[in-house]
Motif scaffolding. Structure first.
Motif, PDB file in Angstrom:
ATOM      1  N   GLN A  77       0.695  -1.367   0.224  1.00  0.00           N
ATOM      2  CA  GLN A  77       0.403  -0.145  -0.007  1.00  0.00           C
ATOM      3  C   GLN A  77       0.935   1.358  -0.283  1.00  0.00           C
ATOM      4  O   GLN A  77       0.671   2.645  -0.253  1.00  0.00           O
ATOM      5  CB  GLN A  77      -0.952  -0.103   1.347  1.00  0.00           C
ATOM      6  N   LEU A  82      -5.257  12.745   2.303  1.00  0.00           N
ATOM      7  CA  LEU A  82      -4.273  12.846   3.599  1.00  0.00           C
ATOM      8  C   LEU A  82      -4.455  13.252   4.540  1.00  0.00           C
ATOM      9  O   LEU A  82      -4.064  12.567   5.390  1.00  0.00           O
ATOM     10  CB  LEU A  82      -2.872  12.875   3.118  1.00  0.00           C
ATOM     11  N   PHE A 108      -5.004   6.268  -5.573  1.00  0.00           N
ATOM     12  CA  PHE A 108      -5.030   6.783  -4.591  1.00  0.00           C
ATOM     13  C   PHE A 108      -5.583   6.424  -2.874  1.00  0.00           C
ATOM     14  O   PHE A 108      -5.186   6.933  -2.025  1.00  0.00           O
ATOM     15  CB  PHE A 108      -4.573   8.310  -4.744  1.00  0.00           C
ATOM     16  N   SER A 109      -6.625   7.058  -3.499  1.00  0.00           N
ATOM     17  CA  SER A 109      -7.773   7.133  -2.240  1.00  0.00           C
ATOM     18  C   SER A 109      -8.229   5.945  -1.165  1.00  0.00           C
ATOM     19  O   SER A 109      -7.788   5.268  -0.117  1.00  0.00           O
ATOM     20  CB  SER A 109      -9.373   7.102  -2.401  1.00  0.00           C
ATOM     21  N   ALA A 161      -5.383   3.184  -1.846  1.00  0.00           N
ATOM     22  CA  ALA A 161      -3.572   2.753  -1.280  1.00  0.00           C
ATOM     23  C   ALA A 161      -4.132   3.823  -0.179  1.00  0.00           C
ATOM     24  O   ALA A 161      -3.292   3.029   0.785  1.00  0.00           O
ATOM     25  CB  ALA A 161      -2.996   3.530  -1.624  1.00  0.00           C
ATOM     26  N   VAL A 162      -4.387   5.205  -0.200  1.00  0.00           N
ATOM     27  CA  VAL A 162      -4.518   5.432   1.413  1.00  0.00           C
ATOM     28  C   VAL A 162      -5.270   4.998   2.591  1.00  0.00           C
ATOM     29  O   VAL A 162      -4.374   4.746   3.880  1.00  0.00           O
ATOM     30  CB  VAL A 162      -4.158   6.914   1.214  1.00  0.00           C
ATOM     31  N   SER A 175       0.804   6.339  -6.896  1.00  0.00           N
ATOM     32  CA  SER A 175      -0.228   7.117  -7.416  1.00  0.00           C
ATOM     33  C   SER A 175      -0.270   8.214  -6.534  1.00  0.00           C
ATOM     34  O   SER A 175      -1.215   9.199  -7.991  1.00  0.00           O
ATOM     35  CB  SER A 175      -2.000   6.240  -6.969  1.00  0.00           C
ATOM     36  N   GLY A 176       0.088   9.268  -5.840  1.00  0.00           N
ATOM     37  CA  GLY A 176       0.255  10.032  -5.409  1.00  0.00           C
ATOM     38  C   GLY A 176       0.886  11.270  -6.150  1.00  0.00           C
ATOM     39  O   GLY A 176       0.438  11.994  -6.615  1.00  0.00           O
ATOM     40  N   LEU A 205      -3.676   2.010   3.415  1.00  0.00           N
ATOM     41  CA  LEU A 205      -2.570   2.048   3.964  1.00  0.00           C
ATOM     42  C   LEU A 205      -2.528   2.304   5.841  1.00  0.00           C
ATOM     43  O   LEU A 205      -1.825   1.386   6.467  1.00  0.00           O
ATOM     44  CB  LEU A 205      -1.760   3.278   3.892  1.00  0.00           C
ATOM     45  N   LYS A 222      -8.192  11.123   5.152  1.00  0.00           N
ATOM     46  CA  LYS A 222      -7.820   9.668   5.658  1.00  0.00           C
ATOM     47  C   LYS A 222      -7.300   9.536   6.870  1.00  0.00           C
ATOM     48  O   LYS A 222      -7.568   8.714   7.830  1.00  0.00           O
ATOM     49  CB  LYS A 222      -6.678   8.778   5.018  1.00  0.00           C
ATOM     50  N   ARG A 265       1.829   1.986  -3.626  1.00  0.00           N
ATOM     51  CA  ARG A 265       0.948   2.273  -4.731  1.00  0.00           C
ATOM     52  C   ARG A 265       0.821   3.464  -4.072  1.00  0.00           C
ATOM     53  O   ARG A 265       0.416   4.396  -5.015  1.00  0.00           O
ATOM     54  CB  ARG A 265      -0.983   1.746  -4.412  1.00  0.00           C
ATOM     55  N   SER A 266       0.242   3.670  -3.052  1.00  0.00           N
ATOM     56  CA  SER A 266       0.191   5.306  -2.476  1.00  0.00           C
ATOM     57  C   SER A 266       1.154   5.967  -2.902  1.00  0.00           C
ATOM     58  O   SER A 266       0.772   7.428  -3.685  1.00  0.00           O
ATOM     59  CB  SER A 266       0.268   5.826  -0.583  1.00  0.00           C
TER      60      SER A 266
END
Length: 546
Positions: free
Chosen positions: A99, A122, A246-247, A249-250, A106-107, A253, A125, A102-103
Motif C-alpha cells: 500500500q 491525506l 490513491f484514495s 491505497a491511502v 498514484s500520489g 495503508l 484519511k 501504491r500510495s
C-alpha cells in the motif's frame, strides 16, 4: 492506447502487447500468485504448531504458584486467543509495503495534474483513522476487562460438554441453571460490544459520505480540465483512476496501520506472558540420582498460600529419616497435602528452610529433584487419550520402556487382572470417547495411577490418599505391597483411613498446621489421644457396617 489513437489498423502489431499481457497474467497472477498463496498457507500451518509449542513450553516453566495467580490465568487465556494473530503481523507487513508503494505511485501521478488534492486526501484519511483507533481501543478494553468472567463461563461450557460432569448436572437438574449463567453473561457482554459497534458504524458511515465528497472534489479537477479541452477523455479516465487508486491505497495503508494498532495490545499481552519468570525460581545445586533414600528436615517453616493472609504452618519442625515410612493423618484442612506440595517445591515458603540430605531444597535444580521423587496426588492425572501401558510408563517416560516392569507395576497395584480383561489389554485407550476405548472405573483409575508410582520406583515416594476409591481388599493388598516393595525408599503416605497406616514406622497427626502427636500405631493407641480416638471411631464404623 497509443495504437488506438492512430489510424493504423494493422492489428498484427498488437500481438506482442497481447503476448506481454498474457505472460504477465500467467507469470505474476498465476505462477507467482500460486507460489505466494502456497507460501502463505505453508507459513500459517508450520507457524501455528511452532507457536503452540513455544507457548505451552513456556507456561510449563512458570510453576504452579505462578499459574494459580488469577491475573496470570487471565493473561494466559487471552494469549492463547491472541497467539495466531502474530501470523497477521507478517501478513499485514507485506500488505503495508504494497500500500505504501501504491500510495506513492498514484500520489505522484496526481501531483502532476492536481497537487492540492493530495494533502486534502491525506488530511481526510488521517481524520478517519482517529475514530477507528478509538473504537478499536474501546473494543479491546471491553474484552480485557471481562477476561475473568469469560473464563468462568468457559469453565461452565466445559462442565456442560463433559459426560462425567453431565452425570451429576442432569441428575440434580443443574443444566438449565448453568446454561442460564452463560446466556445471561453473554447477552450482557454482547450488548456492550454492539453498543461500541453501533457507534463505530454511525461514525464510519458519516465519514464514508465525506470521503465520497472528497473524491468528487478530485473528480471536479479532472472534469474542469476535460471541459476546457486541456486533456483527452482517455487521460481524464486515467487521472480519475489514479484518484481512485490513491484514495484506496491511502485508506488501505491507514487500515494496515490500524491493524497493527489493534494487534499492539495483543502482542503486549503475549510479550508480558513470555517475559514472566516463575514465582519459585530454580536452584543451582546439581543433585544426582540418589543411590540412597533422602532424609527431609523441615526447620522452623512458616507458610501461607499466595493471596492469603492465613498461615497454614507456623514455625513447623519435622524430621524424616532416610528410608523411613511416614504416615500423615489429620482432619480436612490440617495441612497434609500442603506439606506434600512444599516437598515438591510447588510453592516458596515465607520462613524457615526445608533440607534434603542437609541441602536447602530451594537451592536444588528443580528437574534434578524431580528425578528423585514420585508423588501421587489426590487429584491424580488420568491420561484418557493414552493406552493403559502409556498411563503406567509415564512414571518414567524418558527411560527405555520395560514391558516386564510395566506388568510387574500393574500387578503390585492390583491392576493387571482388569487390564488383561480389556479387549486390547495394555493397548486399550482409556476412554469410551475414543474408538475401541474403555472407561475404567474410578477405583481402576486409581490403581493405574498407583501402578505408575510402582513403575517410577523413585528414592522418595509420596502417596496422598492413594486408595480413597479402592475397595477394602485391594487397599489391604496394595498397602502391604507398598511397605514391602519400597522398603529401601523414603515413603510418605497421607490417608484418612487409619487402618492403612498402622504399619508405618511413624505416624504424624496434624491439626491446624501443627504436629499434635507422633509415634508408632501402638504407642499412639496407648496414649489415648486424638489418633486413638479417631482410630476407635473408624473401627467401630467398620464393625457396624459388618
Amino acid at each position: 492506447m497509443f495504437l488506438a489513437q492512430t489510424q493504423d489498423t494493422d492489428f498484427k502489431k498488437l500481438f506482442p502487447y497481447f503476448g506481454i499481457l498474457i505472460a504477465y497474467a500467467v507469470i505474476f497472477e498465476g505462477i507467482l500468485g500460486g507460489i505466494y498463496s502456497y507460501c502463505r498457507r505453508f507459513f500459517r500451518v508450520k507457524s501455528s504448531f511452532e507457536l503452540d509449542k513455544l507457548l505451552y513450553r513456556h507456561i510449563n516453566t512458570l510453576g504452579i504458584q505462578t499459574l494459580e495467580n488469577p491475573h496470570i490465568a487471565n493473561l494466559i487465556q487471552r494469549s492463547q486467543q491472541w497467539l495466531y494473530d502474530t501470523l497477521e503481523v507478517f501478513m499485514e507487513s507485506v500488505n503495508l509495503v504494497t500500500q505504501v508503494v501504491r500510495s506513492v505511485i498514484s500520489g505522484g501521478v496526481i501531483v502532476m495534474f492536481a497537487p492540492t488534492i493530495v494533502p486534502i486526501f491525506l488530511i481526510f484519511k488521517f481524520i478517519t483513522f482517529i475514530p477507528e483507533r478509538y473504537f478499536n481501543r474501546l473494543s479491546f478494553n471491553w474484552y480485557v476487562d471481562n477476561s475473568e468472567e469469560r473464563r468462568k463461563r468457559s469453565w461452565i461450557v466445559g462442565y456442560l460438554s463433559d459426560p462425567r460432569q453431565l452425570q451429576e448436572i442432569n441428575i440434580v437438574g443443574a443444566f438449565k441453571y448453568l446454561s442460564q449463567k452463560i446466556i445471561d453473561f453473554y447477552q450482557w457482554y454482547h450488548r456492550g460490544i454492539l453498543h461500541i459497534v453501533t457507534k463505530r458504524e454511525i461514525v464510519r458511515s458519516l465519514l464514508n459520505i465525506l470521503g465520497d465528497i472528497v473524491i468528487l472534489v478530485g473528480y471536479s479537477f479532472v472534469f474542469m480540465a476535460l471541459m476546457v479541452k486541456r486533456i483527452t477523455v482517455g487521460i481524464a479516465t486515467f487521472q480519475m483512476s489514479a484518484i481512485d487508486n490513491f484514495s484506496g491505497a491511502v485508506g488501505n495503508l491507514l487500515g494496515s496501520i490500524g491493524v497493527f494498532n489493534d494487534l499492539s495490545p495483543k502482542m503486549t499481552d503475549l510479550i508480558e506472558l513470555m517475559q514472566l519468570k516463575p514465582a519459585v525460581p530454580d536452584g543451582t545445586v546439581v543433585l544426582p540420582r540418589l543411590q540412597k533414600p533422602p532424609s527431609i528436615d523441615f526447620k522452623n517453616i512458616s507458610f501461607r498460600y499466595p493471596n492469603s493472609d492465613i498461615n497454614i504452618f507456623e514455625n513447623l519442625d519435622l524430621s524424616i529419616q532416610n528410608g523411613e515410612k511416614i504416615a500423615i493423618v489429620g482432619e480436612n484442612g490440617a495441612g497434609k497435602t500442603t506439606l506434600i506440595k512444599l516437598i515438591a517445591r510447588l510453592y516458596s515458603i515465607q520462613h524457615g528452610e526445608i533440607l534434603i540430605n542437609g541441602t536447602n531444597l530451594s537451592g536444588l535444580k528443580i528437574d534434578d529433584w524431580y528425578k528423585n521423587i514420585g508423588i501421587l496426588f489426590q487429584d491424580f492425572n488420568g491420561y484418557v487419550s493414552l493406552t493403559a501401558r502409556e498411563n503406567i510408563l509415564l512414571g518414567k517416560p524418558m527411560q527405555p520402556t520395560s514391558e516386564e516392569r510395566i506388568i510387574e507395576a500393574a500387578k503390585q497395584a492390583d491392576a493387571h487382572e482388569f487390564i488383561s480383561r480389556f479387549k486390547h489389554g495394555y493397548d486399550e485407550i482409556l476412554s469410551e470417547r475414543f474408538k475401541n476405548g474403555t472407561r475404567p472405573s474410578t477405583g481402576q483409575w486409581q490403581k493405574i495411577a498407583i501402578a505408575r508410582m510402582f513403575y517410577r520406583d523413585a528414592p522418595l515416594l509420596i502417596f496422598d490418599e492413594p486408595t480413597a476409591s479402592i475397595d477394602a481388599v485391594s487397599e489391604y493388598k496394595i498397602f502391604n505391597r507398598i511397605y514391602e516393595f519400597f522398603k529401601n525408599k523414603t515413603v510418605i503416605i497421607v490417608s484418612h483411613r487409619f487402618s492403612t497406616v498402622r504399619n508405618a514406622d511413624r505416624i504424624i497427626v496434624l491439626s491446624h498446621g501443627k504436629i499434635i502427636e507422633q509415634g508408632t500405631h501402638n504407642a499412639l493407641i496407648k496414649r489415648g489421644g486424638t489418633y486413638a480416638n479417631a482410630f476407635t471411631l473408624q473401627a467401630e464404623g467398620y464393625q457396624a457396617e459388618k
